[in-house]
Design a protein around this motif. Structure first.
Motif, mmCIF file in Angstrom:
data_model
loop_
_atom_site.group_PDB
_atom_site.id
_atom_site.type_symbol
_atom_site.label_atom_id
_atom_site.label_comp_id
_atom_site.label_asym_id
_atom_site.label_seq_id
_atom_site.Cartn_x
_atom_site.Cartn_y
_atom_site.Cartn_z
ATOM 1 N N LEU A 60 0.609 -1.218 0.092
ATOM 2 C CA LEU A 60 0.050 -0.053 -0.069
ATOM 3 C C LEU A 60 0.721 1.067 0.106
ATOM 4 C CD1 LEU A 60 -2.773 1.185 0.298
ATOM 5 C CD2 LEU A 60 -2.587 1.166 2.702
ATOM 6 N N LYS A 61 2.122 1.158 0.785
ATOM 7 C CA LYS A 61 2.663 2.319 1.072
ATOM 8 C C LYS A 61 3.392 2.968 -0.623
ATOM 9 C CE LYS A 61 6.990 3.735 3.402
ATOM 10 N NZ LYS A 61 7.770 3.288 4.295
ATOM 11 N N TRP A 62 3.807 1.726 -1.423
ATOM 12 C CA TRP A 62 4.367 2.009 -2.614
ATOM 13 C C TRP A 62 3.077 2.588 -3.402
ATOM 14 C CZ3 TRP A 62 8.016 2.911 -5.676
ATOM 15 C CH2 TRP A 62 7.964 3.015 -7.149
ATOM 16 N N LEU A 63 1.871 2.042 -3.208
ATOM 17 C CA LEU A 63 1.069 2.268 -4.326
ATOM 18 C C LEU A 63 0.113 3.696 -3.855
ATOM 19 C CD1 LEU A 63 -0.665 -0.778 -4.693
ATOM 20 C CD2 LEU A 63 0.476 0.388 -6.350
ATOM 21 N N SER A 64 0.494 4.203 -2.769
ATOM 22 C CA SER A 64 -0.111 5.584 -2.052
ATOM 23 C C SER A 64 0.794 6.816 -2.648
ATOM 24 C CB SER A 64 -0.203 5.347 -0.800
ATOM 25 O OG SER A 64 1.096 5.515 0.003
ATOM 26 N N HIS A 65 1.709 6.587 -3.312
ATOM 27 C CA HIS A 65 2.203 7.719 -3.994
ATOM 28 C C HIS A 65 1.405 8.642 -5.064
ATOM 29 C CE1 HIS A 65 6.612 5.660 -3.581
ATOM 30 N NE2 HIS A 65 6.098 6.288 -2.495
ATOM 31 N N ARG A 66 1.432 9.724 -5.111
ATOM 32 C CA ARG A 66 0.898 10.291 -6.246
ATOM 33 C C ARG A 66 1.405 10.006 -7.363
ATOM 34 N NH1 ARG A 66 1.541 16.863 -8.050
ATOM 35 N NH2 ARG A 66 0.148 16.488 -9.832
ATOM 36 N N LYS A 124 8.038 28.222 -3.426
ATOM 37 C CA LYS A 124 9.204 27.935 -2.570
ATOM 38 C C LYS A 124 9.598 26.410 -2.712
ATOM 39 C CE LYS A 124 7.444 30.015 1.199
ATOM 40 N NZ LYS A 124 6.900 29.675 2.521
ATOM 41 N N GLY A 125 8.768 25.659 -3.393
ATOM 42 C CA GLY A 125 9.236 24.122 -3.790
ATOM 43 C C GLY A 125 9.266 23.277 -3.081
ATOM 44 N N ASP A 126 8.341 22.022 -3.025
ATOM 45 C CA ASP A 126 8.477 20.951 -2.542
ATOM 46 C C ASP A 126 8.129 20.114 -3.836
ATOM 47 O OD1 ASP A 126 6.829 19.075 0.256
ATOM 48 O OD2 ASP A 126 8.992 18.836 -1.068
ATOM 49 N N TRP A 127 9.076 19.435 -4.689
ATOM 50 C CA TRP A 127 8.736 19.181 -5.986
ATOM 51 C C TRP A 127 8.618 17.783 -5.892
ATOM 52 C CZ3 TRP A 127 7.764 23.482 -8.033
ATOM 53 C CH2 TRP A 127 8.671 24.582 -7.613
ATOM 54 N N LEU A 128 8.102 17.143 -6.981
ATOM 55 C CA LEU A 128 7.985 15.778 -7.310
ATOM 56 C C LEU A 128 9.481 15.226 -7.937
ATOM 57 C CD1 LEU A 128 4.762 15.265 -9.286
ATOM 58 C CD2 LEU A 128 5.017 14.445 -6.898
ATOM 59 N N PRO A 129 9.940 14.353 -7.453
ATOM 60 C CA PRO A 129 11.205 14.047 -8.360
ATOM 61 C C PRO A 129 10.959 13.367 -9.161
ATOM 62 C CG PRO A 129 10.533 11.997 -6.455
ATOM 63 C CD PRO A 129 9.505 13.408 -6.422
ATOM 64 N N ASN A 130 12.028 13.205 -10.367
ATOM 65 C CA ASN A 130 11.930 12.432 -11.271
ATOM 66 C C ASN A 130 11.131 13.152 -12.813
ATOM 67 O OD1 ASN A 130 12.276 10.301 -9.234
ATOM 68 N ND2 ASN A 130 14.019 10.307 -10.888
ATOM 69 N N GLY A 175 10.913 23.653 -15.612
ATOM 70 C CA GLY A 175 10.885 23.550 -14.160
ATOM 71 C C GLY A 175 10.192 22.452 -13.569
ATOM 72 N N PHE A 176 9.818 22.160 -12.364
ATOM 73 C CA PHE A 176 9.507 21.051 -11.810
ATOM 74 C C PHE A 176 7.982 21.389 -11.275
ATOM 75 C CE2 PHE A 176 13.997 21.369 -10.785
ATOM 76 C CZ PHE A 176 14.431 20.308 -11.813
ATOM 77 N N ILE A 177 7.253 20.149 -10.918
ATOM 78 C CA ILE A 177 5.777 20.304 -10.500
ATOM 79 C C ILE A 177 5.898 19.896 -8.802
ATOM 80 C CG2 ILE A 177 3.951 18.907 -10.986
ATOM 81 C CD1 ILE A 177 5.004 17.592 -13.323
ATOM 82 N N GLY A 178 5.232 20.968 -8.333
ATOM 83 C CA GLY A 178 4.941 20.665 -6.898
ATOM 84 C C GLY A 178 4.240 19.444 -6.568
ATOM 85 N N LYS A 179 4.456 19.099 -5.352
ATOM 86 C CA LYS A 179 3.860 17.890 -5.003
ATOM 87 C C LYS A 179 2.299 18.196 -4.913
ATOM 88 C CE LYS A 179 7.615 15.484 -2.821
ATOM 89 N NZ LYS A 179 8.395 15.005 -1.716
ATOM 90 N N GLU A 180 1.843 19.153 -4.472
ATOM 91 C CA GLU A 180 0.503 19.643 -4.591
ATOM 92 C C GLU A 180 -0.054 20.459 -5.734
ATOM 93 O OE1 GLU A 180 -1.567 18.133 -2.392
ATOM 94 O OE2 GLU A 180 0.083 17.096 -0.974
#
Lengths: 266, 266
Positions: free
Chosen positions: A125-131, B26-32, B65-70
């Protein structure tokens, strides 16, 4: 389009250089990115989409998966298709990347439900609960050649009529609709429809594929004139049918002419 | 296309509901995952692309640029465009996601070189040395309205002729080419070219935009007939010019008619 993965109607499909790497299959995946595949097939004048049902659930979804850390996104899509259908050389087209935050609303709860029903651990679940941002690909396959292999979270599969798809997992219904729109828009410039047919076909069968994809009837004489004017079809000598009625002509795509057409159209 | 971000020629562009969130900035970004933008403008009969030069380097790149986590992926693209051009309501279209492994070959060395020249820390390098899959968007802007703001790693910008772009950072040259191919293929169905023009324009100016995007000359009478037959243009009353020659008619898009056209074309 420059980035179209390959033009590959029928027998002269671009071959995949390498089969999926076993290390990739074991999985060391990029987080936050997935691939979802809309696999179209044509059966009895209906355009179908291959769907999987989650184990012990009534939730249907598209075949999808993740991208290995050392794997091209396109290769991941090819691998997922090969794993689910057993087919290697299929027409595959990236069409849109789905990156809305809201596509993940309720995803954790859905995954919890699915995991619970399957007796899986919270680690999964932890893995799958990423965005996840998902890259959408569509594939066109010869329906009769597909041998569906379920993945470890599925217990059923179904070819569903594109007009009668139930509400799917997350935003997969929207992914199907968007994929269909892209397929429609590429029917003329990419000769996409030929990938749904066997190597030889009648003009009537070809017209049925076009009508089904476009969702409308076409005038027979106009359609035939248009197809012949593209100068991509080879007419095959008729065999004596023995019947009272004239057998319809059989056609197949002329490889070189089709490639020349695609080069000039892109 | 269902997923086209908006149809927004000229004055009746779909407005962005929210300005970029300061917390996202300010940036809290999705990696990759990254976003790269091909910003097209039209100047003196040339199609231009906005490029940035890395600070203390001769390496040119696309604004990205990058995509914010939210943050939605589409919102990230809008934010990046707003940050670089000061423009809010611009025509923006996702066209392809670039996920080849090889796009990152040499990326760490490039980033090291860039960081070194800028005197930046290894912390920055660590973040940038991830493998990135990038979502390509193209934007069509009115050249004269753009006020370029450099980002913190750039010290110069340039509108470069699409035919004369130098070798760019990573695979950005390929991203420009692919974006241009998609723009060309959407010129008829999405009325994309109108986004490069001011609110009112002559038929000749419109033809020049089409010719520049398509990279070929068009027959004036045919072009005019085709444009008028689309039934999307409003002809504006001529003002007395005082000159000896007849002033050309001015046109603007009729909002409702253009929307009806786009609905029927998709």
């Amino acid at each position: 389009m420059r980035r179209a993965m390959s033009f590959s109607p029928n027998k002269y499909k671009t071959s995949f250089n390498s089969m999926p790497n076993k290390d990739v299959l074991k999985g060391d995946w990029l987080p936050n990115i997935s691939v979802d595949c809309v696999i179209f097939g044509f059966q009895e004048n209906h355009l179908k989409v291959l769907l999987l049902k989650f184990r012990n659930n009534e939730i249907w979804s598209l075949p999808g998966g993740f991208i290995g850390k050392e794997e091209d996104a396109d290769e991941a899509a090819k691998r997922i298709l090969w794993q689910r259908t057993g087919l290697e050389n299929i027409y595959l087209q990236q069409f849109h990347t789905f990156g809305d935050l809201k596509r993940n609303i309720g995803a954790i709860e859905k995954h919890e439900e699915i995991n619970l029903a399957m007796g899986r651990s919270n680690e999964d679940l932890k893995w799958l609960s990423h965005r996840y941002i998902t890259i959408g690909y569509y594939a066109l396959v010869e329906y009769s050649k597909v041998k569906v292999t379920l993945n470890d979270v599925s217990d059923d599969s179904s070819w569903m009529d594109v007009d009668q798809i139930p509400s799917l997992f997350l935003d997969h219904t929207e992914i199907v609709k968007t994929g269909l729109a892209h397929l429609r828009s590429s029917i003329d410039t990419k000769l996409a429809a030929f990938n749904l047919l066997p190597e030889t076909f009648t003009m009537s069968e070809l017209q049925q594929v076009y009508e089904t994809i476009l969702g409308k009837e076409l005038v027979r004489t106009n359609f035939q004139r248009k197809m012949l004017s593209l100068d991509i079809l080879e007419r095959i000598e008729k065999k004596y049918s023995g019947g009272a009625h004239k057998a319809p002509y059989l056609y197949r795509l002329d490889k070189k002419k089709a490639e020349a057409f695609l080069t000039s159209a892109s």
